[in-house]
Design a protein around this motif. Sequence first.
Motif, PDB file in Angstrom:
ATOM      1  N   LEU A  18       0.861  -1.177   0.000  1.00  0.00           N
ATOM      2  CA  LEU A  18       0.000   0.000   0.000  1.00  0.00           C
ATOM      3  C   LEU A  18       0.900   1.229   0.000  1.00  0.00           C
ATOM      4  O   LEU A  18       1.855   1.310   0.771  1.00  0.00           O
ATOM      5  CB  LEU A  18      -0.894   0.027   1.239  1.00  0.00           C
ATOM      6  CG  LEU A  18      -2.002  -1.015   1.313  1.00  0.00           C
ATOM      7  CD1 LEU A  18      -2.750  -0.885   2.638  1.00  0.00           C
ATOM      8  CD2 LEU A  18      -2.966  -0.874   0.167  1.00  0.00           C
ATOM      9  N   TYR A  19       0.578   2.171  -0.892  1.00  0.00           N
ATOM     10  CA  TYR A  19       1.397   3.381  -0.977  1.00  0.00           C
ATOM     11  C   TYR A  19       0.496   4.592  -1.194  1.00  0.00           C
ATOM     12  O   TYR A  19      -0.625   4.476  -1.677  1.00  0.00           O
ATOM     13  CB  TYR A  19       2.445   3.270  -2.089  1.00  0.00           C
ATOM     14  CG  TYR A  19       1.869   3.156  -3.479  1.00  0.00           C
ATOM     15  CD1 TYR A  19       1.736   4.275  -4.295  1.00  0.00           C
ATOM     16  CD2 TYR A  19       1.474   1.927  -3.989  1.00  0.00           C
ATOM     17  CE1 TYR A  19       1.212   4.172  -5.570  1.00  0.00           C
ATOM     18  CE2 TYR A  19       0.958   1.812  -5.255  1.00  0.00           C
ATOM     19  CZ  TYR A  19       0.827   2.937  -6.043  1.00  0.00           C
ATOM     20  OH  TYR A  19       0.306   2.836  -7.304  1.00  0.00           O
ATOM     21  N   HIS A  20       1.015   5.748  -0.797  1.00  0.00           N
ATOM     22  CA  HIS A  20       0.289   7.003  -0.976  1.00  0.00           C
ATOM     23  C   HIS A  20       0.471   7.465  -2.417  1.00  0.00           C
ATOM     24  O   HIS A  20       1.592   7.485  -2.933  1.00  0.00           O
ATOM     25  CB  HIS A  20       0.825   8.084  -0.024  1.00  0.00           C
ATOM     26  CG  HIS A  20       0.610   7.756   1.413  1.00  0.00           C
ATOM     27  ND1 HIS A  20      -0.564   8.035   2.074  1.00  0.00           N
ATOM     28  CD2 HIS A  20       1.412   7.150   2.322  1.00  0.00           C
ATOM     29  CE1 HIS A  20      -0.473   7.634   3.326  1.00  0.00           C
ATOM     30  NE2 HIS A  20       0.723   7.089   3.504  1.00  0.00           N
ATOM     31  N   MET A  21      -0.627   7.848  -3.050  1.00  0.00           N
ATOM     32  CA  MET A  21      -0.533   8.357  -4.416  1.00  0.00           C
ATOM     33  C   MET A  21       0.213   9.693  -4.414  1.00  0.00           C
ATOM     34  O   MET A  21      -0.045  10.535  -3.551  1.00  0.00           O
ATOM     35  CB  MET A  21      -1.923   8.511  -5.013  1.00  0.00           C
ATOM     36  CG  MET A  21      -2.634   7.178  -5.196  1.00  0.00           C
ATOM     37  SD  MET A  21      -4.241   7.346  -5.972  1.00  0.00           S
ATOM     38  CE  MET A  21      -3.772   7.897  -7.600  1.00  0.00           C
ATOM     39  N   PRO A  22       1.151   9.881  -5.350  1.00  0.00           N
ATOM     40  CA  PRO A  22       1.955  11.118  -5.346  1.00  0.00           C
ATOM     41  C   PRO A  22       1.120  12.397  -5.467  1.00  0.00           C
ATOM     42  O   PRO A  22       1.383  13.378  -4.777  1.00  0.00           O
ATOM     43  CB  PRO A  22       2.876  10.957  -6.544  1.00  0.00           C
ATOM     44  CG  PRO A  22       2.898   9.493  -6.821  1.00  0.00           C
ATOM     45  CD  PRO A  22       1.579   8.957  -6.383  1.00  0.00           C
ATOM     46  N   ASP A  23       0.090  12.402  -6.336  1.00  0.00           N
ATOM     47  CA  ASP A  23      -0.717  13.609  -6.548  1.00  0.00           C
ATOM     48  C   ASP A  23      -1.783  13.817  -5.473  1.00  0.00           C
ATOM     49  O   ASP A  23      -2.258  14.932  -5.279  1.00  0.00           O
ATOM     50  CB  ASP A  23      -1.392  13.557  -7.916  1.00  0.00           C
ATOM     51  CG  ASP A  23      -0.366  13.570  -9.044  1.00  0.00           C
ATOM     52  OD1 ASP A  23       0.762  14.037  -8.798  1.00  0.00           O
ATOM     53  OD2 ASP A  23      -0.686  13.113 -10.149  1.00  0.00           O
ATOM     54  N   HIS A  24      -2.166  12.728  -4.795  1.00  0.00           N
ATOM     55  CA  HIS A  24      -3.198  12.780  -3.764  1.00  0.00           C
ATOM     56  C   HIS A  24      -2.724  11.974  -2.554  1.00  0.00           C
ATOM     57  O   HIS A  24      -3.100  10.827  -2.382  1.00  0.00           O
ATOM     58  CB  HIS A  24      -4.523  12.211  -4.293  1.00  0.00           C
ATOM     59  CG  HIS A  24      -5.006  12.880  -5.538  1.00  0.00           C
ATOM     60  ND1 HIS A  24      -5.619  14.110  -5.512  1.00  0.00           N
ATOM     61  CD2 HIS A  24      -4.940  12.504  -6.833  1.00  0.00           C
ATOM     62  CE1 HIS A  24      -5.926  14.454  -6.749  1.00  0.00           C
ATOM     63  NE2 HIS A  24      -5.523  13.506  -7.574  1.00  0.00           N
ATOM     64  N   PRO A  25      -1.886  12.556  -1.696  1.00  0.00           N
ATOM     65  CA  PRO A  25      -1.280  11.815  -0.590  1.00  0.00           C
ATOM     66  C   PRO A  25      -2.271  11.222   0.404  1.00  0.00           C
ATOM     67  O   PRO A  25      -1.934  10.298   1.131  1.00  0.00           O
ATOM     68  CB  PRO A  25      -0.387  12.842   0.109  1.00  0.00           C
ATOM     69  CG  PRO A  25      -0.323  14.023  -0.776  1.00  0.00           C
ATOM     70  CD  PRO A  25      -1.434  13.935  -1.753  1.00  0.00           C
ATOM     71  N   GLY A  26      -3.510  11.705   0.414  1.00  0.00           N
ATOM     72  CA  GLY A  26      -4.509  11.158   1.322  1.00  0.00           C
ATOM     73  C   GLY A  26      -5.112   9.852   0.821  1.00  0.00           C
ATOM     74  O   GLY A  26      -5.814   9.172   1.559  1.00  0.00           O
ATOM     75  N   LEU A  27      -4.840   9.495  -0.434  1.00  0.00           N
ATOM     76  CA  LEU A  27      -5.383   8.262  -1.013  1.00  0.00           C
ATOM     77  C   LEU A  27      -4.316   7.181  -1.055  1.00  0.00           C
ATOM     78  O   LEU A  27      -3.149   7.450  -1.331  1.00  0.00           O
ATOM     79  CB  LEU A  27      -5.893   8.520  -2.435  1.00  0.00           C
ATOM     80  CG  LEU A  27      -7.060   9.493  -2.574  1.00  0.00           C
ATOM     81  CD1 LEU A  27      -7.394   9.699  -4.043  1.00  0.00           C
ATOM     82  CD2 LEU A  27      -8.274   8.990  -1.809  1.00  0.00           C
TER      83      LEU A  27
END
Length: 86
Positions: A18-27
């Motif tokens: 699981l990783y944080h999306m670069p453009d949307h860190p909350g997702l």
Amino acid sequence: MSLKLLLNDYRLTTAEILYHMPDHPGLLQTYVWQDYDKAPQYPVLRRFLDFWTRELDGPLHSVKVAGQKLIVPPETRVADALLTLH
């Protein structure tokens, strides 16, 4: 997969990353990785995760690892009874 690696306790290893999306860190986004690796150190997975943190933008959140031995000793069972038929 060579028999030599299987005999040296390499096993099919699957990791759910699981990783944080670069453009949307909350997702969080899921990535499934699978390769042959040696438990419990998992050197192949560790190299991949080092590459991820060094080269990719999405910061890691968590990693779940599962492994399955491909060569296992046979199961043995003791007979409960011995019957003779003529």
